[in-house]
Design an enzyme around this catalytic site. Sequence first.
Site, PDB file in Angstrom:
ATOM      1  N   ASP A  79      56.694  13.215 -10.486  1.00 51.04           N
ATOM      2  CA  ASP A  79      56.624  13.348  -9.044  1.00 51.04           C
ATOM      3  C   ASP A  79      56.502  11.923  -8.494  1.00 51.04           C
ATOM      4  O   ASP A  79      56.125  11.010  -9.209  1.00 51.04           O
ATOM      5  CB  ASP A  79      55.361  14.173  -8.735  1.00 51.04           C
ATOM      6  CG  ASP A  79      54.945  14.076  -7.301  1.00 51.04           C
ATOM      7  OD1 ASP A  79      55.765  14.433  -6.449  1.00 51.04           O
ATOM      8  OD2 ASP A  79      53.811  13.645  -7.039  1.00 51.04           O
ATOM      9  N   ASP A  91      50.749  15.335  -8.742  1.00 56.99           N
ATOM     10  CA  ASP A  91      49.416  15.219  -8.155  1.00 56.99           C
ATOM     11  C   ASP A  91      49.182  16.200  -7.014  1.00 56.99           C
ATOM     12  O   ASP A  91      48.058  16.546  -6.707  1.00 56.99           O
ATOM     13  CB  ASP A  91      49.224  13.810  -7.591  1.00 56.99           C
ATOM     14  CG  ASP A  91      50.042  13.619  -6.326  1.00 56.99           C
ATOM     15  OD1 ASP A  91      51.254  13.907  -6.387  1.00 56.99           O
ATOM     16  OD2 ASP A  91      49.488  13.213  -5.288  1.00 56.99           O
ATOM     17  N   ASP A 135      53.217  20.364  -6.306  1.00 50.37           N
ATOM     18  CA  ASP A 135      53.540  20.263  -7.720  1.00 50.37           C
ATOM     19  C   ASP A 135      52.954  21.403  -8.548  1.00 50.37           C
ATOM     20  O   ASP A 135      53.293  21.556  -9.721  1.00 50.37           O
ATOM     21  CB  ASP A 135      53.010  18.938  -8.300  1.00 50.37           C
ATOM     22  CG  ASP A 135      53.633  17.742  -7.624  1.00 50.37           C
ATOM     23  OD1 ASP A 135      54.846  17.806  -7.343  1.00 50.37           O
ATOM     24  OD2 ASP A 135      52.914  16.754  -7.380  1.00 50.37           O
TER      25      ASP A 135
HETATM   26  P1  ADP Z   1      56.340  14.218  -3.742  1.00 49.89           P
HETATM   27  O1  ADP Z   1      56.906  15.465  -4.234  1.00 49.89           O
HETATM   28  O2  ADP Z   1      57.191  13.026  -4.015  1.00 49.89           O
HETATM   29  O3  ADP Z   1      54.913  13.972  -4.136  1.00 49.89           O
HETATM   30  P2  ADP Z   1      55.255  14.805  -1.142  1.00 49.89           P
HETATM   31  O4  ADP Z   1      54.040  15.326  -1.773  1.00 49.89           O
HETATM   32  O5  ADP Z   1      55.105  13.624  -0.255  1.00 49.89           O
HETATM   33  O6  ADP Z   1      56.357  14.390  -2.162  1.00 49.89           O
HETATM   34  O7  ADP Z   1      55.791  16.035  -0.271  1.00 49.89           O
HETATM   35  C1  ADP Z   1      57.059  16.133   0.272  1.00 49.89           C
HETATM   36  C2  ADP Z   1      57.180  15.899   1.756  1.00 49.89           C
HETATM   37  O8  ADP Z   1      56.498  16.877   2.520  1.00 49.89           O
HETATM   38  C3  ADP Z   1      56.622  14.606   2.229  1.00 49.89           C
HETATM   39  O9  ADP Z   1      57.490  13.550   2.025  1.00 49.89           O
HETATM   40  C4  ADP Z   1      56.401  14.859   3.709  1.00 49.89           C
HETATM   41  O10 ADP Z   1      57.575  14.656   4.423  1.00 49.89           O
HETATM   42  C5  ADP Z   1      56.065  16.324   3.761  1.00 49.89           C
HETATM   43  N1  ADP Z   1      54.625  16.536   3.907  1.00 49.89           N
HETATM   44  C6  ADP Z   1      53.816  17.168   3.049  1.00 49.89           C
HETATM   45  N2  ADP Z   1      52.553  17.197   3.479  1.00 49.89           N
HETATM   46  C7  ADP Z   1      52.531  16.549   4.663  1.00 49.89           C
HETATM   47  C8  ADP Z   1      51.525  16.219   5.620  1.00 49.89           C
HETATM   48  N3  ADP Z   1      50.242  16.549   5.448  1.00 49.89           N
HETATM   49  N4  ADP Z   1      51.897  15.560   6.719  1.00 49.89           N
HETATM   50  C9  ADP Z   1      53.180  15.206   6.930  1.00 49.89           C
HETATM   51  N5  ADP Z   1      54.167  15.466   6.060  1.00 49.89           N
HETATM   52  C10 ADP Z   1      53.869  16.133   4.956  1.00 49.89           C
HETATM   53 MG    MG Z   2      52.972  14.087  -4.962  1.00 49.01          MG
END
Ligand code: ADP
Ligand code: MG
Length: 608
Positions: free
Chosen positions: A312, A501, A505
């Site tokens: 991730d 994390d 996920d």
């Molecule tokens: P990854 O899978 O790379 O860990 P993220 O956990 O950032 O990606 O989740 C994917 C997307 O969801 C983020 O890039 C964001 O655009 C959106 N997102 C998730 N939670 C939030 C939040 N609390 N506020 C704003 N955007 C969010």
């Molecule tokens: Mg993440």
Amino acid sequence: MKKINFDLIKIIISFTLFGLSYLMPNNLKLLFLALSYIIISYEIYRKAIKKMKKGQIFDENFLMILATIGAFIINKQEESVIVILLFQIGEYLSDLAVDNSKKKITDLMDLKIDKIHLKKGKSYEDIEIKNIKIGDVFLVKPGEKIALDGKVIAGKSYVDTSYLTGEVIPKVVEKESEVLSGYINTDSLLEICATSIYETTTAQKIINSIEEAATKKAKAEKFITKFAKIYTPIIVWIAIFLTLIPTLIGLDFNTYLYRSLIFLVTSCPCALVISVPLGYFCGIGRMSHEHILVKGSNELDILDQIEIMALDKTGTLTEGVYEVVEIESSKIEKRELIKLLSYAEYYSTHPIAKTVLNLFPEKIDENKISNFKEISGYGVILQYENQRLIVGNDKLMQQENIIYKKEKKEGTVVYIARENEFLGYIVIADKLKNTAINMIKELRHIGIKEIVILSGDQKEAVKTIGEKLHVDYYKAELLPNEKVREVEKLKEKGMVAFVGDGMNDAPVLSTSNLGISMGMSGSDIAIEASSIVIMKEDLTKINEAIKIARMTKKVVKSNIVFALLTKFIILALSLLGYTTIWLAVFADVGVTLLTILNTLKIMIIKIR
Ligand code: ADP
Ligand code: MG
């Protein structure tokens, strides 16, 4: 620890009596040997009798008893004592190692002190969970674990109960619903009144689960248990026939009793029965020492076989807090935009939330926020005073039918809308963790075939990181279920570990062959869903984990081969009458001791 010290005292006394017996005249000598034998073997007798009551007669303790009584009868008392003595020294060493491992695991768990958001008047305060009393009211945010049993007093949300019940469909809970500690909140805020207190620590729970994990036993361990069950009775019957048949046809009873005793001693499966589980325990203990929590020996086996790593991005490869590089607000003042964003992200546990809240130094008034909802992979929606705020990525804007302009920026764009009106966006740039590049290099070096990034973040942000790290490929803008689909595809090519994390996920962590989560910053839901938890912000710990797993497997395998080989050679010799009881003693307890010593190196060998 008490028991272990007591065992050591027994060994020392028994050993001293054994040594003194050599200085004694014949009749006293026998007395000293008998005393030495009783002190050291008492525990084995107790165990054997306990098993007999359960109807399980044939095990390694039984073989040991049979062989040593026989040896006493045919005047081989010294041999008899030394067999048991060495065997107990082996058990002692192995207890010591197990105890050491348990301590390492407990130490590791103490690192992560569980905090709870206690309700104080109209706001919340983070306090240690052990200070919570029955009747206290606490808040659980989306992505967090419900830490204590309780009753919902406000809020309505979906909870994931699968870690307790195995039920995969989320359950709705609302006012008056009973909830259990271990449920995970996946959706909106919940206020819960505690009906239990924190008694058994999480550490203890994990240690228990490692100890009991009968269902999760590694293949090698299961094999040994089964093996001993069939093998031991066969050995006993062969020994009986080996004495009886020659005697019946008129050969010397003593000679054949002696031979079958040698046969019995040699064939004790002690080395296997002790060293295989010990190997896994030491492996898990060593992992804990290196700040890696493994939930069972089976997980260790799987880690050894991993060929593909899927990672991730946000929070895993990149730091938990980033920099805001751009703020775009045409309709309202920038300060006002940041205020709205901060209110919106206040209850979120996502790294974006931490970053946004860093920009806003004023105190948040919780009373202004209601109906907070976090949508995994999209963003958050809530009621601020009497307006609806929508904060998240472009997918969320589309889903909510907001008229907005899609921005192509290097970084993550977070859009904000109030009611149906688009207000603006901020761009945040992630920073690669400084251990990420080394981790990828080392993963290639130790033979991981394919390394990919599967992210929920926007294309541009993922591209930057993917290119810096030289991964095989990267996919962006994946929803939680799409991450699962990608991993399913990878699974066709080999064993896949997923490292993550976040809340988004959790599904993929449990469907991959092995889920690994980042424990210090990761969300509870991700930690629960994974088999291995890295309790340090250091990605190269993943490489260490693989190395420890491989070393453990190697030690376990070499112990099995060594024990079986020596056994078979000496068994064959004893059937032909070429051995003495001393050789048999070596084949049994000598080999046991050697395999234990070989196993202990798992705890100390350098892996870096
Ligand atoms: P990854 O899978 O790379 O860990 P993220 O956990 O950032 O990606 O989740 C994917 C997307 O969801 C983020 O890039 C964001 O655009 C959106 N997102 C998730 N939670 C939030 C939040 N609390 N506020 C704003 N955007 C969010
Ligand atoms: Mg993440």
